[in-house]
Design a protein around this motif. Structure first.
Motif, PDB file in Angstrom:
ATOM      1  N   MET A   1       3.139  18.578 -92.484  1.00  0.00           N
ATOM      2  CA  MET A   1       4.076  17.584 -91.967  1.00  0.00           C
ATOM      3  C   MET A   1       5.230  17.370 -92.941  1.00  0.00           C
ATOM      4  SD  MET A   1       4.833  15.628 -89.444  1.00  0.00           S
ATOM      5  CE  MET A   1       3.277  15.493 -88.520  1.00  0.00           C
ATOM      6  N   LEU A   2       4.907  17.396 -94.238  1.00  0.00           N
ATOM      7  CA  LEU A   2       5.952  17.213 -95.239  1.00  0.00           C
ATOM      8  C   LEU A   2       6.914  18.399 -95.228  1.00  0.00           C
ATOM      9  CD1 LEU A   2       6.704  15.089 -97.347  1.00  0.00           C
ATOM     10  CD2 LEU A   2       5.441  16.412 -99.038  1.00  0.00           C
ATOM     11  N   ARG A   3       6.379  19.593 -95.086  1.00  0.00           N
ATOM     12  CA  ARG A   3       7.251  20.780 -95.012  1.00  0.00           C
ATOM     13  C   ARG A   3       8.138  20.710 -93.777  1.00  0.00           C
ATOM     14  NH1 ARG A   3       2.480  23.638 -96.940  1.00  0.00           N
ATOM     15  NH2 ARG A   3       2.855  24.359 -99.079  1.00  0.00           N
ATOM     16  N   LEU A   4       7.589  20.239 -92.668  1.00  0.00           N
ATOM     17  CA  LEU A   4       8.388  20.103 -91.456  1.00  0.00           C
ATOM     18  C   LEU A   4       9.522  19.109 -91.674  1.00  0.00           C
ATOM     19  CD1 LEU A   4       8.789  20.799 -88.464  1.00  0.00           C
ATOM     20  CD2 LEU A   4       7.222  18.926 -87.895  1.00  0.00           C
ATOM     21  N   GLY A   5       9.195  17.980 -92.293  1.00  0.00           N
ATOM     22  CA  GLY A   5      10.224  16.998 -92.594  1.00  0.00           C
ATOM     23  C   GLY A   5      11.268  17.542 -93.541  1.00  0.00           C
ATOM     24  N   GLY A   6      10.828  18.424 -94.456  1.00  0.00           N
ATOM     25  CA  GLY A   6      11.743  19.009 -95.421  1.00  0.00           C
ATOM     26  C   GLY A   6      12.786  19.917 -94.819  1.00  0.00           C
ATOM     27  N   LEU A   7      12.531  20.374 -93.602  1.00  0.00           N
ATOM     28  CA  LEU A   7      13.530  21.203 -92.912  1.00  0.00           C
ATOM     29  C   LEU A   7      14.787  20.395 -92.606  1.00  0.00           C
ATOM     30  CD1 LEU A   7      11.232  23.127 -90.387  1.00  0.00           C
ATOM     31  CD2 LEU A   7      12.231  24.015 -92.511  1.00  0.00           C
ATOM     32  N   PHE A   8      14.621  19.089 -92.481  1.00  0.00           N
ATOM     33  CA  PHE A   8      15.735  18.229 -92.086  1.00  0.00           C
ATOM     34  C   PHE A   8      16.149  17.242 -93.170  1.00  0.00           C
ATOM     35  CE2 PHE A   8      12.947  19.259 -88.505  1.00  0.00           C
ATOM     36  CZ  PHE A   8      13.818  19.980 -87.693  1.00  0.00           C
ATOM     37  N   ILE A   9      15.211  16.932 -94.078  1.00  0.00           N
ATOM     38  CA  ILE A   9      15.480  15.916 -95.108  1.00  0.00           C
ATOM     39  C   ILE A   9      15.282  16.556 -96.484  1.00  0.00           C
ATOM     40  CG2 ILE A   9      14.884  13.630 -95.964  1.00  0.00           C
ATOM     41  CD1 ILE A   9      13.549  13.110 -93.234  1.00  0.00           C
ATOM     42  N   PRO A  10      16.355  16.818 -97.231  1.00  0.00           N
ATOM     43  CA  PRO A  10      16.227  17.472 -98.536  1.00  0.00           C
ATOM     44  C   PRO A  10      15.264  16.765 -99.484  1.00  0.00           C
ATOM     45  CG  PRO A  10      18.512  17.426 -97.860  1.00  0.00           C
ATOM     46  CD  PRO A  10      17.758  16.583 -96.867  1.00  0.00           C
ATOM     47  N   ALA A  11      15.298  15.423 -99.500  1.00  0.00           N
ATOM     48  CA  ALA A  11      14.426  14.673-100.406  1.00  0.00           C
ATOM     49  C   ALA A  11      12.960  14.913-100.088  1.00  0.00           C
ATOM     50  CB  ALA A  11      14.758  13.187-100.343  1.00  0.00           C
ATOM     51  N   ALA A  12      12.616  15.034 -98.782  1.00  0.00           N
ATOM     52  CA  ALA A  12      11.227  15.309 -98.395  1.00  0.00           C
ATOM     53  C   ALA A  12      10.810  16.687 -98.882  1.00  0.00           C
ATOM     54  CB  ALA A  12      11.086  15.203 -96.877  1.00  0.00           C
ATOM     55  N   ARG A  13      11.710  17.637 -98.789  1.00  0.00           N
ATOM     56  CA  ARG A  13      11.415  18.990 -99.264  1.00  0.00           C
ATOM     57  C   ARG A  13      11.116  18.995-100.755  1.00  0.00           C
ATOM     58  NH1 ARG A  13      15.407  21.087 -96.974  1.00  0.00           N
ATOM     59  NH2 ARG A  13      16.940  21.073 -98.655  1.00  0.00           N
ATOM     60  N   GLU A  14      11.836  18.149-101.504  1.00  0.00           N
ATOM     61  CA  GLU A  14      11.666  18.103-102.954  1.00  0.00           C
ATOM     62  C   GLU A  14      10.337  17.489-103.373  1.00  0.00           C
ATOM     63  OE1 GLU A  14      13.673  19.322-105.445  1.00  0.00           O
ATOM     64  OE2 GLU A  14      14.624  20.335-103.763  1.00  0.00           O
ATOM     65  N   VAL A  15       9.724  16.707-102.510  1.00  0.00           N
ATOM     66  CA  VAL A  15       8.456  16.053-102.844  1.00  0.00           C
ATOM     67  C   VAL A  15       7.322  17.065-102.949  1.00  0.00           C
ATOM     68  CG1 VAL A  15       6.709  14.423-101.991  1.00  0.00           C
ATOM     69  CG2 VAL A  15       9.133  13.834-101.857  1.00  0.00           C
ATOM     70  N   ILE A  16       7.443  18.172-102.253  1.00  0.00           N
ATOM     71  CA  ILE A  16       6.323  19.116-102.132  1.00  0.00           C
ATOM     72  C   ILE A  16       5.818  19.590-103.482  1.00  0.00           C
ATOM     73  CG2 ILE A  16       5.651  21.388-101.251  1.00  0.00           C
ATOM     74  CD1 ILE A  16       7.548  20.873 -98.881  1.00  0.00           C
ATOM     75  N   GLU A  17       6.726  19.916-104.409  1.00  0.00           N
ATOM     76  CA  GLU A  17       6.277  20.434-105.695  1.00  0.00           C
ATOM     77  C   GLU A  17       5.580  19.370-106.545  1.00  0.00           C
ATOM     78  OE1 GLU A  17       9.281  21.877-108.291  1.00  0.00           O
ATOM     79  OE2 GLU A  17      10.331  19.967-108.472  1.00  0.00           O
ATOM     80  N   MET A  18       5.730  18.095-106.165  1.00  0.00           N
ATOM     81  CA  MET A  18       5.108  17.023-106.929  1.00  0.00           C
ATOM     82  C   MET A  18       3.802  16.532-106.299  1.00  0.00           C
ATOM     83  SD  MET A  18       7.401  17.123-109.171  1.00  0.00           S
ATOM     84  CE  MET A  18       6.440  16.048-110.220  1.00  0.00           C
ATOM     85  N   LEU A  19       3.331  17.214-105.259  1.00  0.00           N
ATOM     86  CA  LEU A  19       2.145  16.737-104.545  1.00  0.00           C
ATOM     87  C   LEU A  19       0.876  16.741-105.390  1.00  0.00           C
ATOM     88  CD1 LEU A  19       2.474  18.122-100.900  1.00  0.00           C
ATOM     89  CD2 LEU A  19       2.560  15.756-101.668  1.00  0.00           C
ATOM     90  N   TYR A  20       0.858  17.521-106.472  1.00  0.00           N
ATOM     91  CA  TYR A  20      -0.336  17.537-107.316  1.00  0.00           C
ATOM     92  C   TYR A  20      -0.690  16.131-107.791  1.00  0.00           C
ATOM     93  CZ  TYR A  20       2.738  17.143-111.411  1.00  0.00           C
ATOM     94  OH  TYR A  20       3.647  16.701-112.344  1.00  0.00           O
ATOM     95  N   GLN A  21       0.304  15.259-107.906  1.00  0.00           N
ATOM     96  CA  GLN A  21       0.042  13.898-108.370  1.00  0.00           C
ATOM     97  C   GLN A  21      -0.826  13.101-107.391  1.00  0.00           C
ATOM     98  OE1 GLN A  21       3.784  12.311-110.812  1.00  0.00           O
ATOM     99  NE2 GLN A  21       4.390  13.021-108.786  1.00  0.00           N
ATOM    100  N   PHE A  22      -0.825  13.522-106.130  1.00  0.00           N
ATOM    101  CA  PHE A  22      -1.542  12.774-105.095  1.00  0.00           C
ATOM    102  C   PHE A  22      -2.801  13.478-104.608  1.00  0.00           C
ATOM    103  CE2 PHE A  22       3.057  12.097-104.748  1.00  0.00           C
ATOM    104  CZ  PHE A  22       3.114  10.749-105.053  1.00  0.00           C
ATOM    105  N   GLU A  23      -3.048  14.655-105.125  1.00  0.00           N
ATOM    106  CA  GLU A  23      -4.180  15.450-104.654  1.00  0.00           C
ATOM    107  C   GLU A  23      -5.343  15.464-105.629  1.00  0.00           C
ATOM    108  OE1 GLU A  23      -1.697  18.563-101.820  1.00  0.00           O
ATOM    109  OE2 GLU A  23      -2.127  19.134-103.895  1.00  0.00           O
ATOM    110  N   LYS A  24      -5.208  14.763-106.745  1.00  0.00           N
ATOM    111  CA  LYS A  24      -6.264  14.651-107.753  1.00  0.00           C
ATOM    112  C   LYS A  24      -6.051  13.333-108.490  1.00  0.00           C
ATOM    113  CE  LYS A  24      -5.723  17.030-111.539  1.00  0.00           C
ATOM    114  NZ  LYS A  24      -5.565  18.123-112.512  1.00  0.00           N
ATOM    115  N   PRO A  25      -7.000  12.928-109.336  1.00  0.00           N
ATOM    116  CA  PRO A  25      -6.809  11.671-110.069  1.00  0.00           C
ATOM    117  C   PRO A  25      -5.503  11.662-110.866  1.00  0.00           C
ATOM    118  CG  PRO A  25      -9.082  12.366-110.232  1.00  0.00           C
ATOM    119  CD  PRO A  25      -8.349  13.488-109.549  1.00  0.00           C
TER     120      PRO A  25
END
Length: 312
Positions: free
Chosen positions: A248-272
């Protein structure tokens, strides 16, 4: 004169604390317009130019750097911005207090503390690491006095573009469903924006705070799910918590540059993601500690409800 660069949520939190202390405050941004009390001077300046930065910082005692380029345009622009700000602070012999985040450490296992090396492999993490190291080097050289305060994902008044910003709290305040990223049961540190602002002002007031990075105080680290449940409790509603995946985030990133930029930082939310702020508390004491979590959530809910009433 205390000069705050930027007019976003952290800038406003710093402003509120400075005004509480009876300080003269100047807010600097690109438009020259800001929703601030009448006693606050608002100045328009182009901080991406050396002359603009020098003019904006004239007469400054402490400079609180809370400005940044658009999230999807950090590379190059952020370094240029900081170069002009540090040169101007040095020229005016002003202290520089940097409002920072935690990207420079990279994907850390275990508590995140100030002694960790800067090992980020993300683009934005590398930018933050370069800036932080450059600031500390300038301090060591005696070019400009620098203190760095670092916060985690923040929430509170005026916070819009955050993991738990306006979209999240507007839904919670209204009893609607929210969608959150990552492993909702992994511990995740959140920073109340007023605690962040108070901490930066505290750093500016102590000579021995300069030349170092500090993790600003935060309430107890809970899981993202627990944080959301407590927010719904503060709002007087039953939790309605959903999840949003990478797709869903990748889909949003197609239209919203800021959403696309969040993807590389997802490690912060996928583990402690557990931030250690004990250094700050040891130095400045329990009185400089954080707002209790439930209190901060109630204040945030109240602010969002007030904004909703104003809009109506």
């Amino acid at each position: 004169m205390e000069v705050i660069l930027g007019a976003g949520p952290l800038s406003k939190a710093v402003m509120r604390e400075l005004l509480n202390k009876g300080k003269r405050v100047r807010v600097v941004n690109s438009s020259g317009k800001a929703n601030v009390p009448a006693e606050v001077e608002v100045v328009q300046a182009d901080l991406m130019s050396a002359s603009g930065a020098r003019a904006a910082l004239q007469g400054a005692n402490n400079v609180f750097q809370c400005a940044q380029p658009p999230y999807h345009r950090w590379e190059g622009l952020f370094q240029q911005l900081m170069g002009h700000i540090t040169e101007a602070a040095s020229y005016h012999q002003a202290n520089l207090v940097m409002g920072d985040n935690l990207y420079m450490y990279g994907d850390v296992s275990g508590p995140i503390h100030e002694g960790l090396p800067y090992e980020a492999d993300t683009r934005k993490g590398k930018v933050r690491a370069e800036i932080a190291q450059g600031l500390l080097d300038l301090h060591r050289k005696g070019t400009v006095k620098v203190a760095i305060g670092r916060g985690a994902d923040f929430y509170g008044p005026y916070v819009n573009n955050s993991y738990v910003g306006a979209r999240f709290f507007a839904s919670v305040a209204a009893g609607k469903a929210c969608s959150l990223l990552g492993d909702l049961d992994a511990p995740h540190t959140f920073t109340y924006i007023d605690d962040f602002g108070r901490a930066l002002v505290t750093l500016s007031e102590h000579e021995d705070a300069f030349g170092q990075a500090w993790h600003v105080p935060h309430a107890e680290t809970v899981s993202t799910r627990q944080f959301a449940e407590l927010a719904y409790e503060a709002a007087g509603h039953s939790p309605r918590i959903g999840t949003m995946g990478r797709g869903m985030l990748r889909l949003g990133g197609l239209f919203i540059p800021a959403a696309r930029e969040v993807i590389e930082m997802l490690y912060q939310f996928e583990k402690p993601f557990d931030v250690d702020c004990s250094k700050f508390i040891r130095r400045f004491g329990e009185k400089a500690g954080p707002t209790p979590l439930r209190t901060a959530l109630k204040e945030t809910i109240a602010w969002h409800r007030e904004q909703a009433t104003v809009k109506v």
